[in-house]
Motif scaffolding. Structure first.
Motif, PDB file in Angstrom:
ATOM      1  N   MET A 257       0.807  -1.213   0.000  1.00 32.22           N
ATOM      2  CA  MET A 257       0.000   0.000   0.000  1.00 32.22           C
ATOM      3  C   MET A 257       0.844   1.268   0.000  1.00 32.22           C
ATOM      4  N   LEU A 258       1.987   1.256   0.711  1.00 36.60           N
ATOM      5  CA  LEU A 258       2.728   2.490   0.936  1.00 36.60           C
ATOM      6  C   LEU A 258       3.882   2.722  -0.027  1.00 36.60           C
ATOM      7  N   GLN A 259       4.288   1.741  -0.786  1.00 27.69           N
ATOM      8  CA  GLN A 259       5.434   1.926  -1.669  1.00 27.69           C
ATOM      9  C   GLN A 259       5.128   2.957  -2.761  1.00 27.69           C
ATOM     10  N   SER A 260       6.196   3.418  -3.436  1.00 27.39           N
ATOM     11  CA  SER A 260       6.040   4.511  -4.415  1.00 27.39           C
ATOM     12  C   SER A 260       5.033   4.165  -5.506  1.00 27.39           C
ATOM     13  N   GLN A 261       5.002   2.911  -5.923  1.00 27.17           N
ATOM     14  CA  GLN A 261       4.049   2.467  -6.939  1.00 27.17           C
ATOM     15  C   GLN A 261       2.882   1.715  -6.305  1.00 27.17           C
ATOM     16  N   GLN A 281       7.306   9.123  -0.542  1.00 30.07           N
ATOM     17  CA  GLN A 281       8.082   8.011   0.001  1.00 30.07           C
ATOM     18  C   GLN A 281       7.547   7.713   1.397  1.00 30.07           C
ATOM     19  N   MET A 282       6.678   6.724   1.485  1.00 23.42           N
ATOM     20  CA  MET A 282       6.031   6.409   2.759  1.00 23.42           C
ATOM     21  C   MET A 282       6.444   5.050   3.310  1.00 23.42           C
ATOM     22  N   ILE A 283       7.440   4.439   2.716  1.00 22.59           N
ATOM     23  CA  ILE A 283       7.860   3.115   3.151  1.00 22.59           C
ATOM     24  C   ILE A 283       9.379   3.111   3.331  1.00 22.59           C
ATOM     25  N   TYR A 284       9.863   2.196   4.150  1.00 19.97           N
ATOM     26  CA  TYR A 284      11.280   2.070   4.472  1.00 19.97           C
ATOM     27  C   TYR A 284      11.818   3.340   5.116  1.00 19.97           C
ATOM     28  N   ASN A 285      11.010   3.912   5.992  1.00 15.41           N
ATOM     29  CA  ASN A 285      11.419   5.075   6.782  1.00 15.41           C
ATOM     30  C   ASN A 285      10.573   5.101   8.056  1.00 15.41           C
ATOM     31  N   LEU A 353       4.117  -2.616  24.208  1.00 12.01           N
ATOM     32  CA  LEU A 353       4.202  -3.462  23.018  1.00 12.01           C
ATOM     33  C   LEU A 353       5.028  -2.797  21.920  1.00 12.01           C
ATOM     34  N   ALA A 354       4.852  -1.495  21.741  1.00 12.29           N
ATOM     35  CA  ALA A 354       5.541  -0.787  20.665  1.00 12.29           C
ATOM     36  C   ALA A 354       7.036  -0.698  20.904  1.00 12.29           C
ATOM     37  N   ILE A 355       7.447  -0.450  22.131  1.00 14.01           N
ATOM     38  CA  ILE A 355       8.861  -0.201  22.399  1.00 14.01           C
ATOM     39  C   ILE A 355       9.706  -1.458  22.200  1.00 14.01           C
ATOM     40  N   GLY A 356       9.079  -2.622  22.265  1.00 16.95           N
ATOM     41  CA  GLY A 356       9.831  -3.854  22.056  1.00 16.95           C
ATOM     42  C   GLY A 356       9.550  -4.532  20.738  1.00 16.95           C
ATOM     43  N   TYR A 357       8.881  -3.816  19.795  1.00 19.19           N
ATOM     44  CA  TYR A 357       8.495  -4.440  18.535  1.00 19.19           C
ATOM     45  C   TYR A 357       9.713  -4.709  17.660  1.00 19.19           C
ATOM     46  N   TYR A 358       9.596  -5.741  16.827  1.00 16.26           N
ATOM     47  CA  TYR A 358      10.734  -6.138  15.997  1.00 16.26           C
ATOM     48  C   TYR A 358      10.356  -6.341  14.524  1.00 16.26           C
ATOM     49  N   ILE A 359       9.312  -7.140  14.260  1.00 17.76           N
ATOM     50  CA  ILE A 359       9.021  -7.550  12.885  1.00 17.76           C
ATOM     51  C   ILE A 359       8.644  -6.363  12.002  1.00 17.76           C
ATOM     52  N   THR A 360       7.710  -5.552  12.451  1.00 19.09           N
ATOM     53  CA  THR A 360       7.225  -4.455  11.616  1.00 19.09           C
ATOM     54  C   THR A 360       8.321  -3.435  11.287  1.00 19.09           C
ATOM     55  N   PRO A 361       9.093  -2.935  12.281  1.00 22.74           N
ATOM     56  CA  PRO A 361      10.191  -2.020  11.912  1.00 22.74           C
ATOM     57  C   PRO A 361      11.212  -2.663  10.986  1.00 22.74           C
ATOM     58  N   ALA A 362      11.441  -3.972  11.145  1.00 22.35           N
ATOM     59  CA  ALA A 362      12.419  -4.649  10.294  1.00 22.35           C
ATOM     60  C   ALA A 362      11.959  -4.692   8.846  1.00 22.35           C
ATOM     61  N   LEU A 363      10.648  -4.813   8.611  1.00 26.71           N
ATOM     62  CA  LEU A 363      10.131  -4.956   7.256  1.00 26.71           C
ATOM     63  C   LEU A 363       9.849  -3.622   6.577  1.00 26.71           C
ATOM     64  N   VAL A 364       9.326  -2.657   7.321  1.00 21.54           N
ATOM     65  CA  VAL A 364       8.903  -1.402   6.697  1.00 21.54           C
ATOM     66  C   VAL A 364       9.708  -0.197   7.169  1.00 21.54           C
ATOM     67  N   GLY A 366      13.125   0.429   7.157  1.00 20.51           N
ATOM     68  CA  GLY A 366      14.335   0.884   6.493  1.00 20.51           C
ATOM     69  C   GLY A 366      15.405   1.260   7.506  1.00 20.51           C
ATOM     70  N   GLN A 367      16.249   2.230   7.173  1.00 26.45           N
ATOM     71  CA  GLN A 367      17.315   2.637   8.079  1.00 26.45           C
ATOM     72  C   GLN A 367      16.833   3.610   9.140  1.00 26.45           C
ATOM     73  N   SER A 368      15.912   4.500   8.794  1.00 24.49           N
ATOM     74  CA  SER A 368      15.469   5.528   9.732  1.00 24.49           C
ATOM     75  C   SER A 368      14.290   5.078  10.593  1.00 24.49           C
ATOM     76  N   GLY A 369      13.746   3.909  10.340  1.00 23.70           N
ATOM     77  CA  GLY A 369      12.593   3.448  11.109  1.00 23.70           C
ATOM     78  C   GLY A 369      12.871   2.218  11.945  1.00 23.70           C
TER      79      GLY A 369
END
Length: 419
Positions: A257-261, A281-285, A353-364, A366-369
């Protein structure tokens, strides 16, 4: 056995003693029964919660590699003053450790640990281990001739400092600090700092995600609470529906949904809001992480809010209106204060829950997120620096406990309710 009483109607002393004994036995049996009922839960908590945390605490300060795989060198360096190069006896102990470590193929573990502390130590140790079969006494001159880095006194200081089975160096590194060969601790240059920035990013983004779930979840919960029970139950299924879908699938759908295309950019271009060459650019950040995690954690805010709102009688608002309050005043002064316990419960639940999350930040993300949990996973699976991962985990645990303590201090545990 029948109970006997005297002429005044009181129990005899023997009967009183026997009744007290029966009462004590009954109370003891009840306590034993209660202990047996909670024993499985206690064992479960010890095995799945207390033991892992204890193991993490130990690993964060445990540092046995150098002491275990270079025992002779570690013992010989205990009396070394560090003012000048070690003598022949210490070099000989090093040679014996290199010979034994090469035969057992475990010298690399000590070399890897030393390399965490001082870059180049692994090459020095492993290179010398490969040449040790050709090196003969006197070992001091021979080892220095084989590799001139053995003449660097700082390398020996590092070996001595790490020869203890316990260390604080993991915590020092986790605070973006470094220890000099002489033992002085200082911050690394700002452009090399990683961990403190990640902790700060994890903290503020978790707070932002929590605030977003409150803003989005409150009107949804209010709407559900104002509906008849049958309709509310049907709509509540939509709130719970994400729990029936894999977290990985939900996160991956946000990538589409969020990628450039992606779908959202295509919709904005179709509506003419943005030009095709100005896609967002709404993804990988960080933005992608906030959007995806807000959606994933939103049900954890709606459920406690809805439970508390259902306990607020609608007559309170009608009474406030009948006394002259406008809708906003009635909501702000009558309804909202009664829903604070639900907001408190949802906020602390979503934040932890948010402060210890792993999967979602790893996938969407990027480097700044990325969150600190992603770096902990890297040290566990990539660099295999479990001591560093444990130190970061302990610091994250202390941070969460500290925030919870402040939350309990200013908000109060009694104000946290689920209905």
């Amino acid at each position: 056995m029948a109970i006997t009483v005297d002429a005044s109607g009181d129990l005899s002393p023997e009967e009183q003693k026997r009744l007290k004994a029966d009462l004590h036995r009954s109370l003891f049996r009840n306590k034993v029964r209660a202990c047996l009922l909670v024993a499985p839960l206690v064992v479960f908590i010890l095995v799945t919660f207390v033991a892992p945390i204890g193991n993490m605490l130990i690993r964060s300060v445990e540092d046995p590699q150098v002491n275990e795989y270079m025992p002779l060198t570690s013992a010989a360096l205990q009396d070394w003053d560090g003012q000048e190069l070690p003598d022949e006896a210490i070099f000989a102990a090093l040679a014996q450790d290199l010979i034994a470590g090469r035969e057992s193929k475990e010298i690399g573990k000590a070399a890897t640990r030393l390399n965490y502390e001082s870059s180049g130590m692994r090459s020095l140790i492993m290179g010398s281990a490969r040449k040790i079969s050709r090196i003969e006494p006197p070992y001091k001159e021979a080892l220095i001739e084989a590799d001139k880095d053995w003449a660097d006194i700082d390398n020996w200081k590092v070996i001595k400092r790490l020869s203890s089975p316990y260390t604080t160096s993991y915590y020092v590194a986790a605070l973006d600090m470094e220890t000099s060969p002489d033992g002085e601790v200082s911050f690394v240059p700002e452009n090399q700092q990683i961990y403190l920035k990640l902790f700060w990013r994890t903290l503020w983004m978790s707070m932002l995600i929590t605030a977003m779930t409150v803003l989005l979840g409150y009107p949804v919960s209010y709407f559900l609470a104002s509906l008849p029970v049958k309709k509310a139950n049907v709509l509540m299924i939509l709130v719970l529906l994400p729990f029936w879908t894999s977290l990985l699938v939900r996160t991956s759908s946000w990538i589409a949904m969020l990628q450039s295309q992606g779908i959202l950019n295509d919709l904005l271009v179709w509506l003419g809001i943005i030009a095709d060459e100005q896609r967002l650019q709404m993804i990988y950040n960080a933005l992608g992480t906030v959007i995806a995690m807000t959606h994933i954690l939103l049900p954890f805010m709606i459920l406690p809010l809805y439970s508390v709102m259902k306990t607020v009688p609608p007559s309170y608002l009608r009474a406030a209106r009948s006394l002259g309050a406008n809708p906003w005043t009635a909501f702000w002064q009558v309804y909202l204060p009664q829903t604070i316990p639900g907001i408190s419960a949802g906020a602390i639940l979503v934040f932890i829950l948010a402060i210890g999350y792993y999967i979602t930040p790893a996938l969407v993300g990027g480097q700044s997120g990325q969150f600190i949990g992603n770096l902990i996973a890297y040290h566990m699976q990539g660099s295999l620096n479990w001591g560093m991962a444990a130190a970061l985990g302990v610091m994250l645990l202390v941070l969460v406990m500290g925030i919870y303590g402040l939350y309990s201090r200013f908000v109060g545990v009694n104000n946290v309710k689920l209905g």
